[in-house]
Design a protein around this motif. Structure first.
Motif, PDB file in Angstrom:
ATOM      1  N   ILE A   1      33.759  37.020  38.337  1.00  0.00           N
ATOM      2  CA  ILE A   1      33.016  36.891  39.551  1.00  0.00           C
ATOM      3  C   ILE A   1      33.488  35.568  40.387  1.00  0.00           C
ATOM      4  O   ILE A   1      33.304  35.462  41.398  1.00  0.00           O
ATOM      5  CB  ILE A   1      31.203  36.897  39.310  1.00  0.00           C
ATOM      6  CG1 ILE A   1      30.827  38.121  38.982  1.00  0.00           C
ATOM      7  CG2 ILE A   1      30.648  36.327  40.512  1.00  0.00           C
ATOM      8  CD1 ILE A   1      30.931  39.158  39.889  1.00  0.00           C
TER       9      ILE A   1
ATOM     10  N   ARG B   1      35.384  36.200  43.321  1.00  0.00           N
ATOM     11  CA  ARG B   1      34.723  36.691  44.344  1.00  0.00           C
ATOM     12  C   ARG B   1      33.886  35.737  45.165  1.00  0.00           C
ATOM     13  O   ARG B   1      34.126  35.530  46.120  1.00  0.00           O
ATOM     14  CB  ARG B   1      33.628  37.644  43.952  1.00  0.00           C
ATOM     15  CG  ARG B   1      32.756  38.191  45.037  1.00  0.00           C
ATOM     16  CD  ARG B   1      31.606  38.955  44.670  1.00  0.00           C
ATOM     17  NE  ARG B   1      30.640  38.221  43.852  1.00  0.00           N
ATOM     18  CZ  ARG B   1      29.595  38.528  43.449  1.00  0.00           C
ATOM     19  NH1 ARG B   1      29.113  39.736  43.410  1.00  0.00           N
ATOM     20  NH2 ARG B   1      28.664  37.545  42.959  1.00  0.00           N
ATOM     21  N   GLU B   2      33.453  34.644  44.495  1.00  0.00           N
ATOM     22  CA  GLU B   2      32.702  33.705  45.032  1.00  0.00           C
ATOM     23  C   GLU B   2      33.306  32.546  45.774  1.00  0.00           C
ATOM     24  O   GLU B   2      33.320  32.136  47.039  1.00  0.00           O
ATOM     25  CB  GLU B   2      31.913  32.808  43.849  1.00  0.00           C
ATOM     26  CG  GLU B   2      30.968  33.701  43.360  1.00  0.00           C
ATOM     27  CD  GLU B   2      29.843  34.209  44.073  1.00  0.00           C
ATOM     28  OE1 GLU B   2      29.372  33.632  45.004  1.00  0.00           O
ATOM     29  OE2 GLU B   2      29.298  35.278  43.999  1.00  0.00           O
TER      30      GLU B   2
ATOM     31  N   SER C   1      34.671  34.310  48.998  1.00  0.00           N
ATOM     32  CA  SER C   1      33.549  34.524  49.910  1.00  0.00           C
ATOM     33  C   SER C   1      33.425  33.166  50.616  1.00  0.00           C
ATOM     34  O   SER C   1      32.867  33.299  51.847  1.00  0.00           O
ATOM     35  CB  SER C   1      32.073  35.011  48.906  1.00  0.00           C
ATOM     36  OG  SER C   1      32.523  36.342  48.597  1.00  0.00           O
TER      37      SER C   1
ATOM     38  N   TYR D   1      35.995  43.521  44.493  1.00  0.00           N
ATOM     39  CA  TYR D   1      34.903  42.545  45.402  1.00  0.00           C
ATOM     40  C   TYR D   1      35.176  42.231  46.660  1.00  0.00           C
ATOM     41  O   TYR D   1      34.104  42.144  47.419  1.00  0.00           O
ATOM     42  CB  TYR D   1      34.655  41.333  44.364  1.00  0.00           C
ATOM     43  CG  TYR D   1      34.244  41.537  42.718  1.00  0.00           C
ATOM     44  CD1 TYR D   1      33.051  42.028  42.611  1.00  0.00           C
ATOM     45  CD2 TYR D   1      35.132  41.535  41.818  1.00  0.00           C
ATOM     46  CE1 TYR D   1      32.374  42.196  41.341  1.00  0.00           C
ATOM     47  CE2 TYR D   1      34.731  41.566  40.626  1.00  0.00           C
ATOM     48  CZ  TYR D   1      33.386  42.087  40.425  1.00  0.00           C
ATOM     49  OH  TYR D   1      32.668  42.333  39.045  1.00  0.00           O
ATOM     50  N   SER D   2      36.408  42.067  47.097  1.00  0.00           N
ATOM     51  CA  SER D   2      36.722  41.295  48.138  1.00  0.00           C
ATOM     52  C   SER D   2      37.510  42.200  49.154  1.00  0.00           C
ATOM     53  O   SER D   2      37.957  41.703  50.223  1.00  0.00           O
ATOM     54  CB  SER D   2      37.334  39.916  48.028  1.00  0.00           C
ATOM     55  OG  SER D   2      36.455  39.092  47.002  1.00  0.00           O
TER      56      SER D   2
ATOM     57  N   ASN E   1      43.930  42.728  50.479  1.00  0.00           N
ATOM     58  CA  ASN E   1      42.658  43.449  50.833  1.00  0.00           C
ATOM     59  C   ASN E   1      42.911  44.623  52.161  1.00  0.00           C
ATOM     60  O   ASN E   1      43.794  44.339  53.033  1.00  0.00           O
ATOM     61  CB  ASN E   1      41.471  42.575  51.240  1.00  0.00           C
ATOM     62  CG  ASN E   1      42.041  41.582  52.204  1.00  0.00           C
ATOM     63  OD1 ASN E   1      43.020  41.148  52.590  1.00  0.00           O
ATOM     64  ND2 ASN E   1      41.040  41.295  53.156  1.00  0.00           N
TER      65      ASN E   1
ATOM     66  N   TYR F   1      27.324  46.813  48.998  1.00  0.00           N
ATOM     67  CA  TYR F   1      28.043  45.441  49.533  1.00  0.00           C
ATOM     68  C   TYR F   1      26.813  44.676  50.292  1.00  0.00           C
ATOM     69  O   TYR F   1      26.092  45.197  50.989  1.00  0.00           O
ATOM     70  CB  TYR F   1      29.263  46.010  50.435  1.00  0.00           C
ATOM     71  CG  TYR F   1      30.192  46.491  49.504  1.00  0.00           C
ATOM     72  CD1 TYR F   1      31.454  45.687  49.502  1.00  0.00           C
ATOM     73  CD2 TYR F   1      30.189  47.759  48.955  1.00  0.00           C
ATOM     74  CE1 TYR F   1      32.603  46.372  48.905  1.00  0.00           C
ATOM     75  CE2 TYR F   1      31.334  48.353  48.516  1.00  0.00           C
ATOM     76  CZ  TYR F   1      32.764  47.582  48.243  1.00  0.00           C
ATOM     77  OH  TYR F   1      33.363  48.039  47.585  1.00  0.00           O
TER      78      TYR F   1
ATOM     79  N   VAL G   1      31.067  42.261  50.666  1.00  0.00           N
ATOM     80  CA  VAL G   1      31.448  41.804  49.498  1.00  0.00           C
ATOM     81  C   VAL G   1      30.691  42.608  48.421  1.00  0.00           C
ATOM     82  O   VAL G   1      29.310  42.808  48.616  1.00  0.00           O
ATOM     83  CB  VAL G   1      30.932  40.316  49.277  1.00  0.00           C
ATOM     84  CG1 VAL G   1      31.402  40.054  47.792  1.00  0.00           C
ATOM     85  CG2 VAL G   1      31.874  39.413  50.411  1.00  0.00           C
TER      86      VAL G   1
END
Length: 641
Positions: free
Chosen positions: A27, A30-31, A34, A199-200, A243, A315, A319
């Motif tokens: 994770i 992802r954070e 983000s 995740y992204s 992505n 999502y 995300v």
């Protein structure tokens, strides 16, 4: 510069952030991505607000890079950056979210903003994998850059740094591997690519990374004479966008190419067949969300097992929050697969799960109605595919009614299909109801193993002769479902084995009643001979050409008895229906019985056993003593000779 302590109540708070709040180490990426997206959104929005031109989202990249020798992972963006004061305020104070403040200050710019951060703790997920974190940042419209460095809960330093343009670069020095954890995996291209994709994938800015590729050396496949030979290959590095950026569910239908939904479904949900139906939904108001849902063409191998997990991918602003959010789907629609994206969800502090709030319930209710409407449209306009769907998932709709004790009847009843005696084809309850004869009192059904066996049941004969249609229930759940529904459109369901089928006139009822009374002693004797195997032996008017049938009185039918006793853990407490042996009063067999009683009791016993066994065979029930039955039939055959 001297090390500063985090502005939080205690050192233990950061340790809790690192070790407890996030359950999945991956994770962290992802954070950080983000956060980079939020910073880029701020810069882009500020430029729009100030009337600046020439700033393109495609140029505002988020870049990943790896140095395996140094064991570092770098995440860099071209966002708004941070001043020294903002670094200390946002990174030095745990649970201080600059993104959330910015979002509140610019609440009227919802379409331009895709701010993700809420709590200000996502950044600290980096410490799950990193033993040292360096953040170099230069604020927009500032000439200075600053570097924030921390080794964890002991504190941090902020020193002057160099950066050519605004934005932020985060350098993670990964922890050393242990027996339990392999941190080197976060230096591997395939692993980083997979995490970004998971995740992204729908972050609206390009996430790029140098990727090592291989290519044939030009001309190496030919020798000096021009003949083919084994070619040589060389490796090279190319920056690749990882992505997709634009979520398919946010595109207008007119912008989606033919087959794009189907390709997306097969890739996203690992299916080899196209979905039967694609459902798109975009709503604003009390429940604001975008949804892209699919009705599969076949049930997964484990769908009707405890191992199957229902749920939609959830999502928040593009995300991934949850891979399978079960609360968005009722059990009766658990076959639906797809994606829901909402900015208005109340997430818990780690963004790994939802707080169960009113917004979530509103979305779930809206989706339920949407799915129901789409199924009705498919039933009306695409009957062939609907029947394919029902063949795969009809059981779940029936179970939905049964498990709610009929509470979902109004929602699901019109979606049910049953094969009927009319054409041996599927029909809806509405179609059956519209075809009912003017004087028909009930919706008739027969439950059993197969359509072929149900079609020749003795108790159906009179109904069919008079032109009444019969629902053939062949799934184990069917009769239970109709029992809890009780009726459809005000018309009661009635089994063809029930006592009163609404066919006899009052005079006919009196006639059969008198016949039973006149032959009470004979019938009572037959019941005595059969013992507790039957609750009663009666004469009936329901049969035409057949001599005998077996029915049940009470709430448990013969088919329900079979289903219940086949379930696990009921072997010691077998369910037993109250069986009734019904004899055709107009059949020659009954005349033969009356000749035997009371003079030939032994012969009556033999005939009674034969008739009971025949009734068992007709119902598909196990014969208690097949040898005795065979011997009895052979005895009859030889006695006639």
């Amino acid at each position: 510069m001297a090390k500063k302590q985090f502005k939080a109540e205690s050192k233990r708070l950061l340790e809790m952030m690192i070790n407890s709040i996030y359950t999945n180490r991956e994770i962290f990426l992802r954070e950080l991505i983000s956060n980079a997206s939020d910073a880029t959104d701020k810069r882009y929005y500020n430029a729009l607000k100030e009337g600046q031109t020439g700033l393109n989202r495609q140029d505002l990249t988020i870049d990943l890079s790896v140095d395996k020798a140094a064991r570092t992972l770098t995440i860099s963006d071209h966002g708004c950056g941070m001043t020294k004061e903002e670094l200390e305020k946002n990174l030095g104070t745990i649970a201080k979210s600059g993104s959330l403040e910015f979002k509140k200050e610019n609440a009227d710019a919802k379409d331009e903003l895709d701010i993700i951060g809420q709590f200000g703790v996502g950044f600290y997920a980096a410490f799950m994998v990193a033993k040292r974190v360096e953040v170099t940042s230069r604020a927009q419209d500032s000439e200075e850059a600053w570097c924030w460095v921390s080794d964890g809960a002991d504190g941090y330093t902020v020193n002057p740094a160099q950066r050519e343009e605004c934005g932020t670069t985060i350098l993670l020095t990964l922890k050393d591997n242990t027996e339990q954890e392999n941190y080197d995996e976060y230096l591997e291209e395939y692993r980083l690519r997979a995490i970004v994709k998971k995740y992204s994938d729908y972050i609206r800015y390009p996430i790029r990374m140098p990727v090592e590729k291989s290519r044939m050396v030009e001309g190496s496949d030919k020798d000096a004479d021009g003949k083919d030979k084994t070619p040589e290959y060389e490796t090279y590095t190319e920056v690749e966008t990882l992505n997709s950026m634009v979520p398919l569910w946010k595109k207008k239908k007119s912008e989606v190419e033919e087959g794009e939904y189907q390709r997306f479904y097969k890739e996203k949900f690992y299916d080899f067949e196209d979905p039967l139906r694609v459902i798109t939904s975009s709503t604003e108001g009390l429940a604001t969300y975008n949804a892209l849902l699919f009705i599969p063409s076949h049930a997964p191998y484990n769908y009707y097992s405890r191992d199957y997990e229902k749920g939609l991918q959830l999502y928040s602003s593009g995300v991934l929050i949850m891979d399978k959010c079960a609360d968005l789907l009722p059990d009766h629609f658990s076959f639906v697969r797809g994606i829901v994206d909402s900015q208005d969800l109340s997430l818990n502090i780690s963004r790994e799960m939802l707080q169960h709030d009113r917004q979530l319930k509103l979305i779930a209710t809206s989706l339920e109605k949407k799915i129901k409407n789409e199924l009705e449209l498919m039933l009306k306009n695409d009957r062939e595919n609907y029947e394919k769907f029902f063949h795969e998932f009809g059981l779940q709709l029936k179970y939905g009614i049964y498990s709610s004790y009929g509470g979902t009847k109004e929602l699901l009843a019109d979606l049910l299909l049953f094969t009927t005696s009319a054409e041996k084809k599927y029909a809806t309850l509405r179609e059956y109801r519209d075809r009912m004869k003017e004087n028909q009192k009930y919706i008739y059904y027969a439950a059993g193993e197969s359509v072929a066996k149900l079609d020749v049941l003795p108790q159906n004969e009179r109904l069919k002769e008079q032109g009444y249609e019969i629902l053939y229930l062949t799934d184990e759940i069917d009769e239970f479902t109709l029992k809890v529904m009780r009726d459809y459109d005000g018309v009661e369901f009635r089994s063809t084995s029930d006592d009163d089928l609404g066919l006899d006139s009052e005079s006919e009822k009196e006639e059969i009643k008198k016949l039973n009374e006149d032959n009470h002693d004979l019938l009572a004797k037959m019941k005595e001979l059969l013992g507790d195997r039957v609750a009663d032996v009666v004469l009936t008017s329901r049969l035409k050409s057949y001599p005998v049938c077996l029915t049940a009185k009470g709430q448990i039918s013969l088919e329900m008895e079979k289903v219940l006793n086949a379930m696990p853990n009921v072997q010691e407490n077998q369910v037993k229906a109250q069986r009734v042996l019904e004899i055709n009063a107009q059949h020659p067999v009954f005349a033969a019985l009356t000749r035997l009683w009371p003079k030939q009791e032994e012969k009556l016993k033999e005939y009674t056993e034969i008739l009971y066994t025949q009734a068992l065979l007709i119902e598909g029930l196990p014969v208690e003593d097949p040898v005795a039955y065979t011997n009895a039939v052979c005895g009859l055959m030889t006695s006639e000779e």
